[in-house]
Motif scaffolding. Structure first.
Motif, PDB file in Angstrom:
ATOM      1  N   GLY A 146       0.861  -1.174   0.000  1.00 30.06           N
ATOM      2  CA  GLY A 146       0.000   0.000   0.000  1.00 30.06           C
ATOM      3  C   GLY A 146       0.895   1.221   0.000  1.00 30.06           C
ATOM      4  N   ALA A 147       0.733   2.090  -0.979  1.00 25.94           N
ATOM      5  CA  ALA A 147       1.607   3.277  -1.066  1.00 25.94           C
ATOM      6  C   ALA A 147       0.835   4.433  -1.667  1.00 25.94           C
ATOM      7  CB  ALA A 147       2.844   2.976  -1.909  1.00 25.94           C
ATOM      8  N   ASP A 148       0.994   5.604  -1.087  1.00 29.10           N
ATOM      9  CA  ASP A 148       0.342   6.797  -1.611  1.00 29.10           C
ATOM     10  C   ASP A 148       1.195   8.023  -1.365  1.00 29.10           C
ATOM     11  OD1 ASP A 148      -2.221   6.399  -2.919  1.00 29.10           O
ATOM     12  OD2 ASP A 148      -2.914   5.539  -1.024  1.00 29.10           O
ATOM     13  N   VAL A 149       1.204   8.909  -2.356  1.00 29.87           N
ATOM     14  CA  VAL A 149       1.834  10.222  -2.224  1.00 29.87           C
ATOM     15  C   VAL A 149       0.712  11.249  -2.357  1.00 29.87           C
ATOM     16  CG1 VAL A 149       3.622  11.784  -3.083  1.00 29.87           C
ATOM     17  CG2 VAL A 149       3.990   9.320  -3.172  1.00 29.87           C
ATOM     18  N   TYR A 150      -0.041  11.400  -1.275  1.00 29.19           N
ATOM     19  CA  TYR A 150      -1.204  12.281  -1.301  1.00 29.19           C
ATOM     20  C   TYR A 150      -0.826  13.737  -1.513  1.00 29.19           C
ATOM     21  CZ  TYR A 150      -5.227   9.319  -0.468  1.00 29.19           C
ATOM     22  OH  TYR A 150      -6.241   8.420  -0.624  1.00 29.19           O
ATOM     23  N   SER A 151       0.413  14.095  -1.199  1.00 35.66           N
ATOM     24  CA  SER A 151       0.834  15.481  -1.400  1.00 35.66           C
ATOM     25  C   SER A 151       0.750  15.892  -2.863  1.00 35.66           C
ATOM     26  CB  SER A 151       2.250  15.690  -0.864  1.00 35.66           C
ATOM     27  OG  SER A 151       3.174  14.842  -1.525  1.00 35.66           O
ATOM     28  N   THR A 152       0.669  14.920  -3.786  1.00 35.84           N
ATOM     29  CA  THR A 152       0.571  15.246  -5.211  1.00 35.84           C
ATOM     30  C   THR A 152      -0.864  15.482  -5.661  1.00 35.84           C
ATOM     31  OG1 THR A 152       0.444  12.900  -5.844  1.00 35.84           O
ATOM     32  CG2 THR A 152       2.644  13.902  -5.727  1.00 35.84           C
ATOM     33  N   ILE A 153      -1.850  15.146  -4.830  1.00 32.25           N
ATOM     34  CA  ILE A 153      -3.252  15.314  -5.249  1.00 32.25           C
ATOM     35  C   ILE A 153      -4.058  16.179  -4.289  1.00 32.25           C
ATOM     36  CG2 ILE A 153      -3.334  13.158  -6.557  1.00 32.25           C
ATOM     37  CD1 ILE A 153      -4.789  11.881  -4.158  1.00 32.25           C
ATOM     38  N   ILE A 154      -3.424  16.646  -3.223  1.00 30.92           N
ATOM     39  CA  ILE A 154      -4.102  17.494  -2.243  1.00 30.92           C
ATOM     40  C   ILE A 154      -3.877  18.965  -2.588  1.00 30.92           C
ATOM     41  CG2 ILE A 154      -4.090  18.237   0.180  1.00 30.92           C
ATOM     42  CD1 ILE A 154      -5.466  15.571  -0.297  1.00 30.92           C
ATOM     43  N   ASN A 155      -4.937  19.746  -2.531  1.00 32.55           N
ATOM     44  CA  ASN A 155      -4.834  21.193  -2.724  1.00 32.55           C
ATOM     45  C   ASN A 155      -4.165  21.789  -1.490  1.00 32.55           C
ATOM     46  OD1 ASN A 155      -5.160  23.940  -3.019  1.00 32.55           O
ATOM     47  ND2 ASN A 155      -7.308  23.816  -3.662  1.00 32.55           N
ATOM     48  N   PRO A 156      -2.959  22.332  -1.606  1.00 40.30           N
ATOM     49  CA  PRO A 156      -2.259  22.840  -0.427  1.00 40.30           C
ATOM     50  C   PRO A 156      -2.968  24.006   0.253  1.00 40.30           C
ATOM     51  CG  PRO A 156      -1.133  23.512  -2.434  1.00 40.30           C
ATOM     52  CD  PRO A 156      -2.186  22.533  -2.848  1.00 40.30           C
ATOM     53  N   ALA A 157      -3.945  24.606  -0.446  1.00 40.69           N
ATOM     54  CA  ALA A 157      -4.684  25.722   0.141  1.00 40.69           C
ATOM     55  C   ALA A 157      -5.998  25.277   0.783  1.00 40.69           C
ATOM     56  CB  ALA A 157      -4.969  26.783  -0.930  1.00 40.69           C
ATOM     57  N   ASP A 158      -6.293  23.979   0.717  1.00 37.40           N
ATOM     58  CA  ASP A 158      -7.548  23.458   1.274  1.00 37.40           C
ATOM     59  C   ASP A 158      -7.309  22.936   2.688  1.00 37.40           C
ATOM     60  OD1 ASP A 158      -9.962  22.263   1.874  1.00 37.40           O
ATOM     61  OD2 ASP A 158      -9.809  20.701   0.333  1.00 37.40           O
ATOM     62  N   ARG A 159      -7.736  23.694   3.673  1.00 38.18           N
ATOM     63  CA  ARG A 159      -7.481  23.321   5.060  1.00 38.18           C
ATOM     64  C   ARG A 159      -8.139  21.992   5.436  1.00 38.18           C
ATOM     65  NH1 ARG A 159      -9.620  26.807  10.214  1.00 38.18           N
ATOM     66  NH2 ARG A 159     -11.612  26.180   9.265  1.00 38.18           N
ATOM     67  N   SER A 160      -9.260  21.670   4.809  1.00 34.45           N
ATOM     68  CA  SER A 160     -10.001  20.467   5.192  1.00 34.45           C
ATOM     69  C   SER A 160      -9.273  19.178   4.831  1.00 34.45           C
ATOM     70  CB  SER A 160     -11.391  20.470   4.548  1.00 34.45           C
ATOM     71  OG  SER A 160     -11.297  20.358   3.137  1.00 34.45           O
ATOM     72  N   THR A 161      -8.387  19.218   3.838  1.00 35.26           N
ATOM     73  CA  THR A 161      -7.651  18.014   3.444  1.00 35.26           C
ATOM     74  C   THR A 161      -6.146  18.135   3.664  1.00 35.26           C
ATOM     75  OG1 THR A 161      -7.561  18.793   1.145  1.00 35.26           O
ATOM     76  CG2 THR A 161      -9.363  17.302   1.734  1.00 35.26           C
ATOM     77  N   ALA A 162      -5.600  19.348   3.513  1.00 36.57           N
ATOM     78  CA  ALA A 162      -4.144  19.517   3.597  1.00 36.57           C
ATOM     79  C   ALA A 162      -3.589  19.139   4.962  1.00 36.57           C
ATOM     80  CB  ALA A 162      -3.763  20.957   3.266  1.00 36.57           C
ATOM     81  N   VAL A 163      -4.389  19.250   6.017  1.00 34.63           N
ATOM     82  CA  VAL A 163      -3.892  18.938   7.358  1.00 34.63           C
ATOM     83  C   VAL A 163      -3.975  17.448   7.671  1.00 34.63           C
ATOM     84  CG1 VAL A 163      -4.596  21.216   8.158  1.00 34.63           C
ATOM     85  CG2 VAL A 163      -6.117  19.277   8.537  1.00 34.63           C
ATOM     86  N   ILE A 164      -4.712  16.692   6.878  1.00 35.93           N
ATOM     87  CA  ILE A 164      -5.011  15.298   7.218  1.00 35.93           C
ATOM     88  C   ILE A 164      -4.020  14.314   6.607  1.00 35.93           C
ATOM     89  CG2 ILE A 164      -6.703  13.434   6.941  1.00 35.93           C
ATOM     90  CD1 ILE A 164      -8.894  15.567   7.030  1.00 35.93           C
ATOM     91  N   PHE A 165      -3.679  14.513   5.349  1.00 36.92           N
ATOM     92  CA  PHE A 165      -3.006  13.449   4.606  1.00 36.92           C
ATOM     93  C   PHE A 165      -1.487  13.562   4.618  1.00 36.92           C
ATOM     94  CE2 PHE A 165      -7.293  13.505   3.017  1.00 36.92           C
ATOM     95  CZ  PHE A 165      -7.599  12.154   2.924  1.00 36.92           C
ATOM     96  N   GLY A 166      -0.847  12.387   4.621  1.00 35.09           N
ATOM     97  CA  GLY A 166       0.601  12.289   4.551  1.00 35.09           C
ATOM     98  C   GLY A 166       0.999  11.256   3.517  1.00 35.09           C
ATOM     99  N   ASP A 167       2.288  11.166   3.234  1.00 38.66           N
ATOM    100  CA  ASP A 167       2.830  10.238   2.246  1.00 38.66           C
ATOM    101  C   ASP A 167       3.529   9.077   2.951  1.00 38.66           C
ATOM    102  OD1 ASP A 167       2.001  12.201   0.467  1.00 38.66           O
ATOM    103  OD2 ASP A 167       4.013  13.063   0.259  1.00 38.66           O
TER     104      ASP A 167
END
Length: 344
Positions: A146-167
């Protein structure tokens, strides 16, 4: 003489190795507060997250997956596997699948290799597919990553998702074995609800958007999530599917030593434990230090728990996950005696 079907009926998928990999860069809540209207107390109170990892520039999903896979193979005592299954939402490219490149880089030339797309449930789906291949006699050793680089699909200006996801990335090796031995996967329960697929999505980039010939809006190219309803669905589905897996295994909740759930956020994890009637100390979590790592979250937690000693041989374990699709799944096993080759 026993037939091939008689032999396959006694063959189970057994976990024989675990491994994980996290990128070096640590992004703290304080770091995010410098670019977003947020704060460390706000993030912690809503998610339980203190920090997360971020892939370096040019570091793709396959790079993380190869390292986690290499460590899992090493822990299993062999560098060989005949099948590679990658669960991810962030493949290196839309086409081809990423798993064949991973297999090649691991020296597994000619291996069966393919991707599974079930968002955060992807790893549990991958386990089920790997177990099925082993039961059918099609595979003998399966590397499930299982592998994900969510930083490539998360809007860095969207507080609702940018604070949650990691790689991050995590992996296990499945081998053919006997149903009753430690590490053998129990009955696996899977499900989906496509009518609620719009709760977790990336609108742009697929054939639906491309077929319109319309250029996507900037926000349509990023991951989006309907937080409150996702929370309700995640709690309900992980609770229900865990109960189904327990019934299928013939276990009572009081027998469970460890709940390894997809690390969505701490409030979801606590509520699922409460609804199952499981003592909090039996729920393992690493979300505070890695965030939500998507399909990587369960194998990453498994490996870290082996490393720090909170998951030990003989523990009765429930694995459960929920993700976009919507998708969900759960399985059970008695944890085997395995070691970790991952860095602390």
């Amino acid at each position: 003489m026993e037939s091939g079907s008689d032999i396959r009926a006694r063959t189970s998928a057994v976990i024989s190795g675990v491994g994980s990999y996290l990128p070096e860069q640590v992004v703290t809540n304080f770091d995010l507060s410098q670019v977003l209207e947020t704060s460390d107390p706000w993030i912690r109170s809503r998610t339980g997250i203190r920090e997360r990892r971020r892939a370096a520039t040019g570091q793709a999903t396959s790079d993380l997956a190869v390292e986690a896979g290499r460590r899992a193979l090493s822990a299993s005592g062999s560098d060989q596997a005949d099948t590679v299954i990658l669960a991810t939402t962030t493949p290196d490219e839309t086409c081809p699948a990423t798993a064949p490149a991973i297999a090649s880089r691991l020296g597994l030339e000619g291996a069966t290799a393919f991707d599974v797309s079930a968002v955060c449930t992807g790893f549990v789906y991958g386990l089920a597919v790997g177990a099925g291949l082993i039961a059918a006699g099609t595979a003998r050793r399966v590397l499930v990553i299982g592998a994900d680089v969510y930083s490539t699909i998360i809007n860095p200006a969207d507080r609702s998702t940018a604070v949650i996801f990691g790689d991050g990335a995590g992996a296990v090796v499945l081998r053919a074995g006997e149903p009753g031995e430690a590490g053998a996967l129990g009955p696996t329960v899977l499900g989906s609800d496509g009518e609620r697929g719009d709760l977790i999505r990336i609108p742009a980039g697929g054939s639906r958007q491309r077929s319109t010939k319309r250029s996507p809006l900037p926000e349509e190219q990023y991951f989006s999530m309907a937080g409150p309803e996702v929370y309700r669905q995640a709690v309900a589905r992980m609770t229900e599917v865990s109960q189904e897996a327990l019934r299928a295994a013939g276990w009572q909740i009081g027998e469970v030593d460890r709940l390894i759930a997809h690390q969505a956020n701490s409030r979801i994890l606590d509520t699922v434990s409460d609804r199952l009637g499981l003592a909090k100390e039996r729920q393992l979590s690493n979300i505070a230090l890695v965030g939500n790592t998507g399909a990587a979250s369960i194998p990453l937690l498994l490996d870290q728990a082996v490393t720090n000693g909170t998951l030990r041989a003989g523990h009765k374990v429930v694995l459960t996950a929920f993700g976009g699709g919507l998708t969900w799944g759960a399985t059970t096993l008695i944890w085997p005696r395995v070691t970790s080759r991952s860095a602390a």
